[in-house]
Write an enzyme that holds these catalytic residues in place. Sequence first.
Site, PDB file in Angstrom:
ATOM      1  N   CYS A 268       6.087  -0.235   7.439  1.00  0.00           N
ATOM      2  CA  CYS A 268       5.704   0.953   6.679  1.00  0.00           C
ATOM      3  C   CYS A 268       6.876   1.385   5.808  1.00  0.00           C
ATOM      4  O   CYS A 268       8.006   1.436   6.280  1.00  0.00           O
ATOM      5  CB  CYS A 268       5.341   2.074   7.653  1.00  0.00           C
ATOM      6  SG  CYS A 268       4.930   3.624   6.828  1.00  0.00           S
ATOM      7  N   LEU A 269       6.595   1.693   4.553  1.00  0.00           N
ATOM      8  CA  LEU A 269       7.667   2.135   3.643  1.00  0.00           C
ATOM      9  C   LEU A 269       8.303   3.438   4.116  1.00  0.00           C
ATOM     10  O   LEU A 269       9.437   3.732   3.740  1.00  0.00           O
ATOM     11  CB  LEU A 269       7.103   2.316   2.221  1.00  0.00           C
ATOM     12  CG  LEU A 269       6.608   1.046   1.526  1.00  0.00           C
ATOM     13  CD1 LEU A 269       5.931   1.402   0.210  1.00  0.00           C
ATOM     14  CD2 LEU A 269       7.754   0.070   1.295  1.00  0.00           C
TER      15      LEU A 269
ATOM     16  N   GLN B 252       2.827   9.995   1.416  1.00  0.00           N
ATOM     17  CA  GLN B 252       4.162   9.383   1.454  1.00  0.00           C
ATOM     18  C   GLN B 252       5.031   9.793   0.269  1.00  0.00           C
ATOM     19  O   GLN B 252       6.240   9.580   0.285  1.00  0.00           O
ATOM     20  CB  GLN B 252       4.045   7.852   1.479  1.00  0.00           C
ATOM     21  CG  GLN B 252       3.467   7.315   2.770  1.00  0.00           C
ATOM     22  CD  GLN B 252       3.403   5.812   2.736  1.00  0.00           C
ATOM     23  OE1 GLN B 252       2.441   5.251   2.213  1.00  0.00           O
ATOM     24  NE2 GLN B 252       4.421   5.148   3.259  1.00  0.00           N
TER      25      GLN B 252
ATOM     26  N   HIS C  75      -4.077   1.301   7.749  1.00  0.00           N
ATOM     27  CA  HIS C  75      -2.734   1.892   7.713  1.00  0.00           C
ATOM     28  C   HIS C  75      -2.697   3.076   6.736  1.00  0.00           C
ATOM     29  O   HIS C  75      -2.136   4.135   7.050  1.00  0.00           O
ATOM     30  CB  HIS C  75      -1.736   0.802   7.305  1.00  0.00           C
ATOM     31  CG  HIS C  75      -0.311   1.229   7.279  1.00  0.00           C
ATOM     32  ND1 HIS C  75       0.622   0.812   8.215  1.00  0.00           N
ATOM     33  CD2 HIS C  75       0.374   2.045   6.429  1.00  0.00           C
ATOM     34  CE1 HIS C  75       1.793   1.362   7.938  1.00  0.00           C
ATOM     35  NE2 HIS C  75       1.680   2.110   6.851  1.00  0.00           N
ATOM     36  N   GLU C  76      -3.287   2.896   5.560  1.00  0.00           N
ATOM     37  CA  GLU C  76      -3.214   3.960   4.539  1.00  0.00           C
ATOM     38  C   GLU C  76      -4.122   5.145   4.877  1.00  0.00           C
ATOM     39  O   GLU C  76      -3.744   6.295   4.647  1.00  0.00           O
ATOM     40  CB  GLU C  76      -3.547   3.394   3.152  1.00  0.00           C
ATOM     41  CG  GLU C  76      -2.639   2.251   2.686  1.00  0.00           C
ATOM     42  CD  GLU C  76      -1.155   2.533   2.810  1.00  0.00           C
ATOM     43  OE1 GLU C  76      -0.734   3.687   2.657  1.00  0.00           O
ATOM     44  OE2 GLU C  76      -0.401   1.582   3.098  1.00  0.00           O
TER      45      GLU C  76
ATOM     46  N   HIS D 268      -2.265   7.231   7.262  1.00  0.00           N
ATOM     47  CA  HIS D 268      -1.289   8.108   6.583  1.00  0.00           C
ATOM     48  C   HIS D 268      -1.968   9.396   6.110  1.00  0.00           C
ATOM     49  O   HIS D 268      -1.419  10.488   6.253  1.00  0.00           O
ATOM     50  CB  HIS D 268      -0.693   7.421   5.346  1.00  0.00           C
ATOM     51  CG  HIS D 268       0.535   6.620   5.623  1.00  0.00           C
ATOM     52  ND1 HIS D 268       1.671   7.151   6.213  1.00  0.00           N
ATOM     53  CD2 HIS D 268       0.833   5.320   5.380  1.00  0.00           C
ATOM     54  CE1 HIS D 268       2.591   6.203   6.319  1.00  0.00           C
ATOM     55  NE2 HIS D 268       2.114   5.089   5.830  1.00  0.00           N
TER      56      HIS D 268
ATOM     57  N   GLY E 146       0.832  -1.192   0.000  1.00  0.00           N
ATOM     58  CA  GLY E 146       0.000   0.000   0.000  1.00  0.00           C
ATOM     59  C   GLY E 146       0.870   1.247   0.000  1.00  0.00           C
ATOM     60  O   GLY E 146       2.025   1.196   0.414  1.00  0.00           O
TER      61      GLY E 146
HETATM   62 NI    NI Z   1       2.998   3.215   5.719  1.00  0.00          NI
END
Ligand code: NI
Length: 176
Positions: free
Chosen positions: A88-89, A51, A130-131, A134, A46
């Site tokens: 998480c990226l 981000q 999660h998204e 963000h 995702g």
């Molecule tokens: Ni993330």
Amino acid sequence: MATYSIRTYGDPVLRQVAADVENIDGSVQRLIDDMVETMHEAPGVGLAATQVGVQKRIFVYDVGEGPSVVLNGRITESSGEWVYEEGCLSVPGLYWPIKRPNQVLLEGIDRDGNELKIEASELLGRVFQHETDHLDGILLIERLDPDQYKEAMKILRSRSLNPDQEKAKRKLLGRG
Ligand code: NI
């Protein structure tokens, strides 16, 4: 298509709340395609627009069934509990078991402006939570329990040292 660089912990853009998309124009369509490419290249399951430094309420996801996008997505119902090793990226290389609701209802629109209502649980339900976090300026570290949070901050603070400080610290700790 092109890829974006993914913003990481410490970048203030990750703390900002994204604005709803009012007009799905060509630039939004390109953004979606580029976000999908960026997510696949990372690779991740995702990716939220914040981000990549864009303050629009858009996220893409792919849990193995091909890429999809949700615009103006919000979790409107949730129930149950599920612990999942979450990463998480934007906080690369770190994973924690995090407890969140298992089943969620996500409401938003697709890239053609059609209304979406998606019920999801387990991995997909987790990605949605999660998204959307963000897009509200919330990072997964804020979902940690107090002990996990302390540990995470220790790691993240040491990461923000510059290379010379890092070297000096490693020497001090006898780790070479
Ligand atoms: Ni993330």
